[in-house]
Scaffold this active site. Sequence first.
Site, PDB file in Angstrom:
ATOM      1  N   ASP A  46       9.168   3.283   6.152  1.00  0.00           N
ATOM      2  CA  ASP A  46       8.177   2.287   6.583  1.00  0.00           C
ATOM      3  C   ASP A  46       8.779   0.889   6.660  1.00  0.00           C
ATOM      4  O   ASP A  46       9.830   0.622   6.082  1.00  0.00           O
ATOM      5  CB  ASP A  46       7.048   2.224   5.550  1.00  0.00           C
ATOM      6  CG  ASP A  46       6.011   3.297   5.800  1.00  0.00           C
ATOM      7  OD1 ASP A  46       6.084   3.973   6.826  1.00  0.00           O
ATOM      8  OD2 ASP A  46       5.125   3.430   4.943  1.00  0.00           O
ATOM      9  N   LYS A  68       5.167  -0.457  11.358  1.00  0.00           N
ATOM     10  CA  LYS A  68       4.834  -1.601  12.191  1.00  0.00           C
ATOM     11  C   LYS A  68       5.785  -2.739  11.832  1.00  0.00           C
ATOM     12  O   LYS A  68       6.027  -3.002  10.677  1.00  0.00           O
ATOM     13  CB  LYS A  68       3.398  -1.990  11.858  1.00  0.00           C
ATOM     14  CG  LYS A  68       2.828  -3.035  12.727  1.00  0.00           C
ATOM     15  CD  LYS A  68       1.311  -3.142  12.593  1.00  0.00           C
ATOM     16  CE  LYS A  68       0.686  -2.781  11.270  1.00  0.00           C
ATOM     17  NZ  LYS A  68      -0.771  -2.897  11.302  1.00  0.00           N
ATOM     18  N   MET A 183      -2.817  -6.543   0.927  1.00  0.00           N
ATOM     19  CA  MET A 183      -3.127  -6.786   2.353  1.00  0.00           C
ATOM     20  C   MET A 183      -4.276  -7.776   2.526  1.00  0.00           C
ATOM     21  O   MET A 183      -5.162  -7.570   3.354  1.00  0.00           O
ATOM     22  CB  MET A 183      -3.488  -5.451   3.039  1.00  0.00           C
ATOM     23  CG  MET A 183      -2.359  -4.470   3.041  1.00  0.00           C
ATOM     24  SD  MET A 183      -2.813  -2.850   3.710  1.00  0.00           S
ATOM     25  CE  MET A 183      -3.449  -2.037   2.258  1.00  0.00           C
TER      26      MET A 183
HETATM   27  N1  SAH Z   1       2.189   1.491  -1.338  1.00  0.00           N
HETATM   28  C1  SAH Z   1       2.401   0.071  -1.501  1.00  0.00           C
HETATM   29  C2  SAH Z   1       1.307  -0.733  -0.844  1.00  0.00           C
HETATM   30  C3  SAH Z   1       1.221  -0.554   0.641  1.00  0.00           C
HETATM   31  S1  SAH Z   1       0.007  -1.552   1.385  1.00  0.00           S
HETATM   32  C4  SAH Z   1       2.540  -0.255  -2.980  1.00  0.00           C
HETATM   33  O1  SAH Z   1       2.221   0.585  -3.833  1.00  0.00           O
HETATM   34  O2  SAH Z   1       2.972  -1.361  -3.294  1.00  0.00           O
HETATM   35  C5  SAH Z   1       0.943  -2.947   1.897  1.00  0.00           C
HETATM   36  C6  SAH Z   1       0.646  -4.131   1.004  1.00  0.00           C
HETATM   37  O3  SAH Z   1       1.339  -3.994  -0.219  1.00  0.00           O
HETATM   38  C7  SAH Z   1       1.112  -5.452   1.549  1.00  0.00           C
HETATM   39  O4  SAH Z   1       0.210  -5.974   2.492  1.00  0.00           O
HETATM   40  C8  SAH Z   1       1.129  -6.278   0.289  1.00  0.00           C
HETATM   41  O5  SAH Z   1      -0.169  -6.644  -0.101  1.00  0.00           O
HETATM   42  C9  SAH Z   1       1.651  -5.266  -0.716  1.00  0.00           C
HETATM   43  N2  SAH Z   1       3.111  -5.354  -0.894  1.00  0.00           N
HETATM   44  C10 SAH Z   1       4.004  -4.385  -0.686  1.00  0.00           C
HETATM   45  N3  SAH Z   1       5.247  -4.797  -0.988  1.00  0.00           N
HETATM   46  C11 SAH Z   1       5.128  -6.060  -1.430  1.00  0.00           C
HETATM   47  C12 SAH Z   1       6.042  -7.043  -1.924  1.00  0.00           C
HETATM   48  N4  SAH Z   1       7.360  -6.801  -2.029  1.00  0.00           N
HETATM   49  N5  SAH Z   1       5.550  -8.239  -2.288  1.00  0.00           N
HETATM   50  C13 SAH Z   1       4.241  -8.508  -2.210  1.00  0.00           C
HETATM   51  N6  SAH Z   1       3.339  -7.632  -1.749  1.00  0.00           N
HETATM   52  C14 SAH Z   1       3.762  -6.418  -1.376  1.00  0.00           C
END
Ligand code: SAH
Length: 279
Positions: A46, A68, A183
Amino acid sequence: MNDLLNTLPGIEPGWVWLTGAGPGTTGLLTLLALRGLQSADVVVYDALVDQDVLKLARPGAVLEYAGKRGGKPSAKQPDISLRLVQLAREGKRVLRLKGGDPFVFGRGGEEALTLVEAGIPFRVVPGVSAGIGGLAYAGIPVTHRDCNHAVTFITGHDASGIMPEAVDWAAIARGSPAIVLYMALKHIAQISGRLMAEGRQAGEPVAVVSKATTAEQRVLETTLGACAADISQSGIEPPAIVVIGEIVRLRAALDWLGAMRGRALKPDPLGLRRQGQTG
Ligand code: SAH
């Protein structure tokens, strides 16, 4: 280390590993995720998976992007799931690599259900989720007994891309002392407005942690009342976690990453230690 890795199972031909890559830095990969990277024929990854993580893939492994980026339309979810099925049926060792944890707002469940329907054997490898590990990198514990005995993880937009109406915002405002939003940058004005309308205080501390655990990590400290304006003014970028609650105050004491760069940490950020108190 290599001996330890070799005691772990690798991906078998025809199998899919639904795997969390953690929030960014390679140090937060699990040993099983590393083992998956080293045994995969194909890595289907991803947008949120860091390039440094992908570099750990076995030389010769095919890296396939499914997500995306840069405003381009995302690969459709059923397409990704069916691609996993196709690769597995070809006898490939498939690593499906997702940011954070695959079962936290990551559609891992949907992909797993498709695999089950198709009779494809799979393993789930959990990862460090941004809403927990990303906050830790900002010096914010997701629970602290002087602040909160509960925490709610919410997505800031639903499948149709709007602020999720299925969320019971009144109940969350009343019952969840700490709120962690994934998000959420796009709809933060609406969300913060709604939480205040349901009784949360405008002065409540808020932090926004962007690109957590990567070299580009940025943290904005603000309040519920000011966060929407501060976020748009600061230019802070996704991916970002928004956290609302008293736990944010602990950052003044626990910003260990800031301390490594010379920030002075303040003990007793909650003002709890009274004179003469012991223990
Ligand atoms: N599965 C992922 C979340 C996916 S949804 C998890 O468990 O972290 C995508 C959202 O995750 C982003 O919009 C943001 O809100 C958050 N996110 C993922 N990686 C991030 C990072 N390195 N720093 C801050 N927010 C993050």
